[in-house]
Design a protein around this motif. Structure first.
Motif, PDB file in Angstrom:
ATOM      1  N   VAL A 143      -5.094   8.231  -3.923  1.00  0.00           N
ATOM      2  CA  VAL A 143      -4.977   9.034  -2.700  1.00  0.00           C
ATOM      3  C   VAL A 143      -6.231   9.901  -2.531  1.00  0.00           C
ATOM      4  O   VAL A 143      -6.777  10.006  -1.430  1.00  0.00           O
ATOM      5  N   HIS A 144      -6.692  10.505  -3.612  1.00  0.00           N
ATOM      6  CA  HIS A 144      -7.908  11.327  -3.530  1.00  0.00           C
ATOM      7  C   HIS A 144      -9.105  10.471  -3.110  1.00  0.00           C
ATOM      8  O   HIS A 144      -9.925  10.889  -2.290  1.00  0.00           O
ATOM      9  N   ARG A 145      -9.193   9.272  -3.647  1.00  0.00           N
ATOM     10  CA  ARG A 145     -10.287   8.364  -3.283  1.00  0.00           C
ATOM     11  C   ARG A 145     -10.254   8.041  -1.793  1.00  0.00           C
ATOM     12  O   ARG A 145     -11.297   8.003  -1.130  1.00  0.00           O
ATOM     13  N   MET A 146      -9.062   7.828  -1.234  1.00  0.00           N
ATOM     14  CA  MET A 146      -8.947   7.555   0.203  1.00  0.00           C
ATOM     15  C   MET A 146      -9.421   8.766   1.012  1.00  0.00           C
ATOM     16  O   MET A 146     -10.082   8.621   2.045  1.00  0.00           O
ATOM     17  N   ARG A 147      -9.116   9.969   0.532  1.00  0.00           N
ATOM     18  CA  ARG A 147      -9.570  11.190   1.203  1.00  0.00           C
ATOM     19  C   ARG A 147     -11.106  11.252   1.234  1.00  0.00           C
ATOM     20  O   ARG A 147     -11.711  11.542   2.259  1.00  0.00           O
ATOM     21  N   VAL A 148     -11.711  10.990   0.074  1.00  0.00           N
ATOM     22  CA  VAL A 148     -13.174  11.036  -0.026  1.00  0.00           C
ATOM     23  C   VAL A 148     -13.801   9.969   0.865  1.00  0.00           C
ATOM     24  O   VAL A 148     -14.755  10.248   1.612  1.00  0.00           O
ATOM     25  N   LEU A 149     -13.282   8.754   0.805  1.00  0.00           N
ATOM     26  CA  LEU A 149     -13.825   7.672   1.633  1.00  0.00           C
ATOM     27  C   LEU A 149     -13.709   7.984   3.118  1.00  0.00           C
ATOM     28  O   LEU A 149     -14.644   7.741   3.890  1.00  0.00           O
ATOM     29  N   LEU A 150     -12.555   8.540   3.529  1.00  0.00           N
ATOM     30  CA  LEU A 150     -12.370   8.865   4.940  1.00  0.00           C
ATOM     31  C   LEU A 150     -13.328   9.965   5.373  1.00  0.00           C
ATOM     32  O   LEU A 150     -13.986   9.847   6.414  1.00  0.00           O
ATOM     33  N   ALA A 151     -13.425  11.026   4.601  1.00  0.00           N
ATOM     34  CA  ALA A 151     -14.332  12.127   4.958  1.00  0.00           C
ATOM     35  C   ALA A 151     -15.770  11.627   5.031  1.00  0.00           C
ATOM     36  O   ALA A 151     -16.506  11.962   5.974  1.00  0.00           O
ATOM     37  N   GLY A 153      -1.213  16.139  13.733  1.00  0.00           N
ATOM     38  CA  GLY A 153      -2.470  15.706  13.133  1.00  0.00           C
ATOM     39  C   GLY A 153      -2.398  15.334  11.667  1.00  0.00           C
ATOM     40  O   GLY A 153      -3.432  15.149  11.034  1.00  0.00           O
ATOM     41  N   ARG A 154      -1.189  15.187  11.115  1.00  0.00           N
ATOM     42  CA  ARG A 154      -1.083  14.783   9.709  1.00  0.00           C
ATOM     43  C   ARG A 154      -1.206  13.271   9.585  1.00  0.00           C
ATOM     44  O   ARG A 154      -0.582  12.521  10.313  1.00  0.00           O
ATOM     45  N   MET A 155      -2.031  12.856   8.630  1.00  0.00           N
ATOM     46  CA  MET A 155      -2.298  11.437   8.393  1.00  0.00           C
ATOM     47  C   MET A 155      -1.810  11.075   6.993  1.00  0.00           C
ATOM     48  O   MET A 155      -2.054  11.803   6.038  1.00  0.00           O
ATOM     49  N   SER A 156      -1.161   9.938   6.872  1.00  0.00           N
ATOM     50  CA  SER A 156      -0.707   9.474   5.566  1.00  0.00           C
ATOM     51  C   SER A 156      -1.875   8.887   4.789  1.00  0.00           C
ATOM     52  O   SER A 156      -2.385   7.821   5.121  1.00  0.00           O
ATOM     53  N   MET A 157      -2.298   9.590   3.755  1.00  0.00           N
ATOM     54  CA  MET A 157      -3.380   9.096   2.914  1.00  0.00           C
ATOM     55  C   MET A 157      -2.857   8.049   1.933  1.00  0.00           C
ATOM     56  O   MET A 157      -3.604   7.178   1.511  1.00  0.00           O
ATOM     57  N   ALA A 158      -1.590   8.134   1.585  1.00  0.00           N
ATOM     58  CA  ALA A 158      -1.007   7.158   0.667  1.00  0.00           C
ATOM     59  C   ALA A 158      -0.954   5.773   1.305  1.00  0.00           C
ATOM     60  O   ALA A 158      -1.044   4.762   0.607  1.00  0.00           O
ATOM     61  N   ALA A 159      -0.833   5.711   2.623  1.00  0.00           N
ATOM     62  CA  ALA A 159      -0.762   4.419   3.319  1.00  0.00           C
ATOM     63  C   ALA A 159      -2.141   3.860   3.649  1.00  0.00           C
ATOM     64  O   ALA A 159      -2.263   2.697   4.016  1.00  0.00           O
ATOM     65  N   MET A 160      -3.174   4.681   3.517  1.00  0.00           N
ATOM     66  CA  MET A 160      -4.540   4.259   3.867  1.00  0.00           C
ATOM     67  C   MET A 160      -5.052   3.239   2.844  1.00  0.00           C
ATOM     68  O   MET A 160      -4.803   3.364   1.651  1.00  0.00           O
ATOM     69  N   PRO A 196      -8.679   0.985   1.702  1.00  0.00           N
ATOM     70  CA  PRO A 196     -10.133   1.025   1.872  1.00  0.00           C
ATOM     71  C   PRO A 196     -10.610   0.222   3.078  1.00  0.00           C
ATOM     72  O   PRO A 196     -11.536   0.635   3.784  1.00  0.00           O
ATOM     73  N   ALA A 197      -9.952  -0.902   3.354  1.00  0.00           N
ATOM     74  CA  ALA A 197     -10.359  -1.738   4.486  1.00  0.00           C
ATOM     75  C   ALA A 197     -10.101  -1.068   5.837  1.00  0.00           C
ATOM     76  O   ALA A 197     -10.678  -1.473   6.844  1.00  0.00           O
ATOM     77  N   ASP A 198      -9.258  -0.021   5.866  1.00  0.00           N
ATOM     78  CA  ASP A 198      -8.940   0.688   7.113  1.00  0.00           C
ATOM     79  C   ASP A 198      -9.910   1.810   7.434  1.00  0.00           C
ATOM     80  O   ASP A 198      -9.968   2.270   8.578  1.00  0.00           O
ATOM     81  N   ILE A 199     -10.645   2.265   6.457  1.00  0.00           N
ATOM     82  CA  ILE A 199     -11.399   3.513   6.570  1.00  0.00           C
ATOM     83  C   ILE A 199     -12.391   3.496   7.742  1.00  0.00           C
ATOM     84  O   ILE A 199     -12.397   4.406   8.561  1.00  0.00           O
ATOM     85  N   GLU A 200     -13.232   2.495   7.826  1.00  0.00           N
ATOM     86  CA  GLU A 200     -14.250   2.464   8.888  1.00  0.00           C
ATOM     87  C   GLU A 200     -13.613   2.421  10.272  1.00  0.00           C
ATOM     88  O   GLU A 200     -14.064   3.114  11.194  1.00  0.00           O
TER      89      GLU A 200
END
Length: 113
Positions: free
Chosen positions: A29-37, A88-95, A97-101
């Motif tokens: 989940v933290h990795r998804m946060r970093v990738l998204l930011a 404005g809450r986003m589910s990071m657990a559902a994110m 890596p292929a969705d990030i861009e």
């Protein structure tokens, strides 16, 4: 019979396995946060709080408060099929890596409106 909770907590090997799996989930989940930011910064999407999207990384838990307004969320849903709660809450657990861009581009798009 013991409940699954008691079985896991009462068995050192199962407890260690559970802790490892829990740590792995939190790290993901933290990795998804970093990738998204990072992707939002790379897209040049202005952060609603005037910052650099660091607030997405600094939060904990399965959801991230993005700071997007209800109208931004509505546009994301209607135009890009990206779903958040209206606050404005986003589910990071559902994110994934292929969705990030795609999500970062969509956010930049609705913020430019």
């Amino acid at each position: 019979p013991l409940s699954p909770r008691r079985q896991v907590l009462g068995d050192a090997a199962l407890f260690a396995q559970w802790r490892g799996e829990l740590r792995g989930m939190a790290n993901r989940v933290h990795r998804m946060r970093v990738l998204l930011a990072d992707a939002l910064r790379a897209e040049g999407a202005p952060s609603p709080d005037g910052g650099d999207w660091g607030h997405v990384v600094d939060q904990i838990g399965m959801f991230a408060y993005t700071g997007l307004s209800a109208s931004h969320v509505d546009s994301l849903r209607e135009r890009h099929h990206v779903y958040l709660t209206r606050d404005g809450r986003m589910s990071m657990a559902a994110m994934k890596p292929a969705d990030i861009e795609y999500v970062a581009r969509a956010v930049r798009s609705v913020l430019a409106e």
